[in-house]
Design a protein around this motif. Structure first.
Motif, mmCIF file in Angstrom:
data_model
loop_
_atom_site.group_PDB
_atom_site.id
_atom_site.type_symbol
_atom_site.label_atom_id
_atom_site.label_comp_id
_atom_site.label_asym_id
_atom_site.label_seq_id
_atom_site.Cartn_x
_atom_site.Cartn_y
_atom_site.Cartn_z
ATOM 1 N N VAL A 49 0.847 -1.197 0.000
ATOM 2 C CA VAL A 49 0.000 0.000 0.000
ATOM 3 C C VAL A 49 0.883 1.248 0.000
ATOM 4 O O VAL A 49 1.946 1.268 0.617
ATOM 5 C CB VAL A 49 -0.981 0.029 1.210
ATOM 6 N N GLU A 50 0.413 2.254 -0.727
ATOM 7 C CA GLU A 50 1.059 3.563 -0.715
ATOM 8 C C GLU A 50 -0.033 4.587 -0.443
ATOM 9 O O GLU A 50 -1.036 4.643 -1.162
ATOM 10 C CB GLU A 50 1.734 3.850 -2.058
ATOM 11 N N VAL A 51 0.148 5.390 0.612
ATOM 12 C CA VAL A 51 -0.837 6.403 0.980
ATOM 13 C C VAL A 51 -0.236 7.771 0.701
ATOM 14 O O VAL A 51 0.840 8.097 1.207
ATOM 15 C CB VAL A 51 -1.242 6.281 2.472
ATOM 16 N N ILE A 59 -3.104 3.761 -2.798
ATOM 17 C CA ILE A 59 -2.914 2.798 -3.871
ATOM 18 C C ILE A 59 -2.586 1.450 -3.241
ATOM 19 O O ILE A 59 -1.650 1.342 -2.438
ATOM 20 C CB ILE A 59 -1.778 3.248 -4.810
ATOM 21 N N TYR A 60 -3.374 0.429 -3.599
ATOM 22 C CA TYR A 60 -3.214 -0.918 -3.062
ATOM 23 C C TYR A 60 -2.834 -1.843 -4.212
ATOM 24 O O TYR A 60 -3.473 -1.823 -5.258
ATOM 25 C CB TYR A 60 -4.518 -1.379 -2.412
ATOM 26 N N THR A 79 -6.972 1.775 -6.707
ATOM 27 C CA THR A 79 -6.654 3.144 -6.331
ATOM 28 C C THR A 79 -7.917 3.771 -5.746
ATOM 29 O O THR A 79 -8.979 3.710 -6.367
ATOM 30 C CB THR A 79 -6.176 3.965 -7.544
ATOM 31 N N VAL A 80 -7.780 4.366 -4.568
ATOM 32 C CA VAL A 80 -8.916 5.001 -3.902
ATOM 33 C C VAL A 80 -8.623 6.491 -3.763
ATOM 34 O O VAL A 80 -7.596 6.881 -3.200
ATOM 35 C CB VAL A 80 -9.167 4.393 -2.501
ATOM 36 N N TYR A 81 -9.533 7.313 -4.296
ATOM 37 C CA TYR A 81 -9.458 8.759 -4.149
ATOM 38 C C TYR A 81 -10.426 9.134 -3.031
ATOM 39 O O TYR A 81 -11.615 8.855 -3.129
ATOM 40 C CB TYR A 81 -9.820 9.451 -5.462
#
Length: 173
Positions: A49-51, A59-60, A79-81
């Motif tokens: 994961v990158e936050v 981003i997972y 990807t979560v916005y």
């Protein structure tokens, strides 16, 4: 069979079908997703994961599983916005295929979706399935290169980039 096993199977059905009951259910008597799901916490698992806090983005990557109530989304890359309050605003899931499932209200069963790319717009409560898209409710199916599924109203639109193939199978009496 476990959920993971179900979603890991490759779709072999190349002749997509939609029964009349499915079309009627979606168009005339909406079977909406469980109301309680939206108020449940979101649980996410992934290999990496990158936050990006400043950009309200996370981003997972690798075996991504997103659960919220009865809803489950599986993909290779998600990807979560986020909004400022950390609730998801827009989600993009990629997979071979990515998959989605959610129980419907009133014991109407569940809806399943598969596509190489899925986009969820929280403001519209719409799930857009792109490339090799398949939407299933029970034994009923619709397939197309693009399907837009309105989760709140359990309504869909399909088409674009090819023909939508439909087979209508009568219900057994």
């Amino acid at each position: 069979m476990s959920d993971r096993g179900f979603y890991d199977r490759r779709r072999r059905d190349t002749a997509p079908a939609v029964t009349l009951a499915f079309v009627i259910a979606l168009a005339c008597a909406p079977t909406a997703a469980l109301e309680d799901d939206a108020s449940q916490p979101i649980l996410i698992e992934a290999d990496d994961v990158e936050v990006l806090e400043a950009e309200n983005t996370s981003i997972y990557v690798g075996n991504v599983q997103v659960d919220q109530g009865s809803m489950r989304l599986l993909g290779d890359h998600v990807t979560v916005y986020h909004r400022d309050d950390r609730r998801p605003r827009f989600i993009i899931a990629l997979g071979a295929p990515a998959s989605f499932k959610q129980l419907l209200d009133n014991d109407e069963g569940e809806v399943l979706a598969f596509a190489k790319r899925m986009e969820y717009d929280a403001d519209k409560d719409e799930l857009t399935l792109i490339e090799d898209a398949l939407l299933i409710q029970g034994a009923d199916r619709v397939a197309s290169e693009r399907i837009v599924y309105d989760r709140a109203r359990a309504h869909f639109r399909a088409g674009g980039g090819g023909r939508v193939k439909i087979t209508i199978t009568p219900e057994e009496e």
